[in-house]
Scaffold this motif. Sequence first.
Motif, mmCIF file in Angstrom:
data_model
loop_
_atom_site.group_PDB
_atom_site.id
_atom_site.type_symbol
_atom_site.label_atom_id
_atom_site.label_comp_id
_atom_site.label_asym_id
_atom_site.label_seq_id
_atom_site.Cartn_x
_atom_site.Cartn_y
_atom_site.Cartn_z
ATOM 1 N N THR A 143 41.174 31.888 59.462
ATOM 2 C CA THR A 143 41.301 32.805 60.599
ATOM 3 C C THR A 143 39.941 33.105 61.204
ATOM 4 O OG1 THR A 143 43.236 33.792 59.523
ATOM 5 C CG2 THR A 143 42.233 35.032 61.329
ATOM 6 N N THR A 144 38.936 33.257 60.354
ATOM 7 C CA THR A 144 37.575 33.484 60.830
ATOM 8 C C THR A 144 37.060 32.278 61.591
ATOM 9 O OG1 THR A 144 37.093 35.025 59.032
ATOM 10 C CG2 THR A 144 35.209 33.994 60.109
ATOM 11 N N ALA A 145 37.279 31.091 61.037
ATOM 12 C CA ALA A 145 36.817 29.873 61.700
ATOM 13 C C ALA A 145 37.509 29.671 63.050
ATOM 14 C CB ALA A 145 37.068 28.667 60.801
ATOM 15 N N MET A 146 38.779 30.038 63.130
ATOM 16 C CA MET A 146 39.515 29.897 64.394
ATOM 17 C C MET A 146 38.890 30.750 65.488
ATOM 18 S SD MET A 146 42.388 27.887 64.222
ATOM 19 C CE MET A 146 43.677 28.605 65.248
ATOM 20 N N THR A 150 43.663 30.234 69.787
ATOM 21 C CA THR A 150 45.037 30.645 69.478
ATOM 22 C C THR A 150 45.820 29.525 68.802
ATOM 23 O OG1 THR A 150 45.765 29.992 71.696
ATOM 24 C CG2 THR A 150 45.095 32.302 71.377
ATOM 25 N N ALA A 151 45.260 28.319 68.818
ATOM 26 C CA ALA A 151 45.913 27.178 68.187
ATOM 27 C C ALA A 151 44.851 26.160 67.810
ATOM 28 C CB ALA A 151 46.941 26.544 69.126
ATOM 29 N N VAL A 274 36.129 25.340 54.721
ATOM 30 C CA VAL A 274 37.216 25.302 55.695
ATOM 31 C C VAL A 274 36.745 24.619 56.971
ATOM 32 C CG1 VAL A 274 38.512 26.772 57.297
ATOM 33 C CG2 VAL A 274 38.537 27.254 54.839
ATOM 34 N N LEU A 275 37.560 23.708 57.455
ATOM 35 C CA LEU A 275 37.291 23.016 58.712
ATOM 36 C C LEU A 275 38.531 23.110 59.590
ATOM 37 C CD1 LEU A 275 35.478 20.988 60.390
ATOM 38 C CD2 LEU A 275 36.767 19.171 59.233
ATOM 39 N N VAL A 276 38.362 23.592 60.821
ATOM 40 C CA VAL A 276 39.462 23.597 61.786
ATOM 41 C C VAL A 276 39.057 22.713 62.959
ATOM 42 C CG1 VAL A 276 40.271 25.870 61.073
ATOM 43 C CG2 VAL A 276 38.665 25.693 62.968
ATOM 44 N N ARG A 277 40.034 21.966 63.483
ATOM 45 C CA ARG A 277 39.743 21.020 64.557
ATOM 46 C C ARG A 277 40.722 21.226 65.707
ATOM 47 N NH1 ARG A 277 40.009 16.582 61.841
ATOM 48 N NH2 ARG A 277 37.753 16.345 61.521
#
Length: 347
Positions: A143-146, A150-151, A274-277
């Motif tokens: 959630t922090t990385a996001m 919103t997606a 954590v990795l978000v793409r």
Amino acid sequence: MGSGRNVAVFGAYGHTGRFVVAELRERGYVPLLLGRDQGKLTALAQAQPGLETWQASADDPAALDRALKGADAVINTAGPFASTAGPLVEAALRAGIPYVDVAAEIEANVDTFAHFAERAGAAGIAVVPAMAFYGGLGDLLVTTAMGDWTAADEVHVAYGLSSWHPTAGTLASGTVSSQRRGGRRVRYSGGQLQYHDDALPTLEWPFPAPLGPQSVIGEFSMADVVTVPSHLAVPEVRTYMTAKAAADLFAPDPSAPTAVDERGRSEQTFVVDVLVRSGDTERRVAAAGQDIYAISAPLAVEAVDRILTGRTRTTGVASAGAIFDAPDFLRALSAHLTVHLPLDMRG
């Protein structure tokens, strides 16, 4: 601080339960010691003078109601959660108090969201499952990385454990979880949980220094595959475990954790990366600390403290990232975690 408020701890004499009891006392709360075994409760009370004990089993609603009378919240640390989570949530709803657990069982967490979302929401009572190392910490980091997204297209949560000496509770919960899905593996892909018999891949994950690249087991699914997509629009959630830690867990005769410091922590260290793409853009956050069981205590107790002091974003059944301000929550754990946040996320 707790200001003398009473927090019931179900499974207080267990490995994680003892960490939770100690954390509550440090923060000024009064733990109420609950569990199925009166002998173990009595022994714990002798080591924790001045605390009340209540013998109660998950299959005895009347005993649970008596035990929770006068409690301001309840933390469930007793697995297998397939047997304890539902009855404890029911008891918390009857008592009108918030419920937090440390369940890593994927199926038990799914049940909590599915069976109690409507009732807990209507009652305005917070129910937070998987508020622990697996499920809670990963969700806070994701959630922090996001950030303001919103997606995202993909979420990756890599667990860099130096070793994994599982507790008896972990082994029992793992057995129940495996039985519930017929021995199949589980992943979150295409926007849903999928059960399969495919072999798990081995690959290399580029953990940040000082850990560095490590061999990991891919699709080593943990509770994050439930908590993260419960509130974030991400069709793919993939989790990874260092191969060495996985080998420890599945050893024929795994050894339990051994305390090496005054807090009772083991020598185990961890990095959660954590990795978000989203499209061609990636965001990354990592956290490091000691002992996956010990860190579950400040996670669960901080959650209770925020609920009781009104620092929440929603009510009903919600994951850590949905109900709390994730970056602020992580900063509050600075005594227990080293979190590497992007510059624009630091307060």
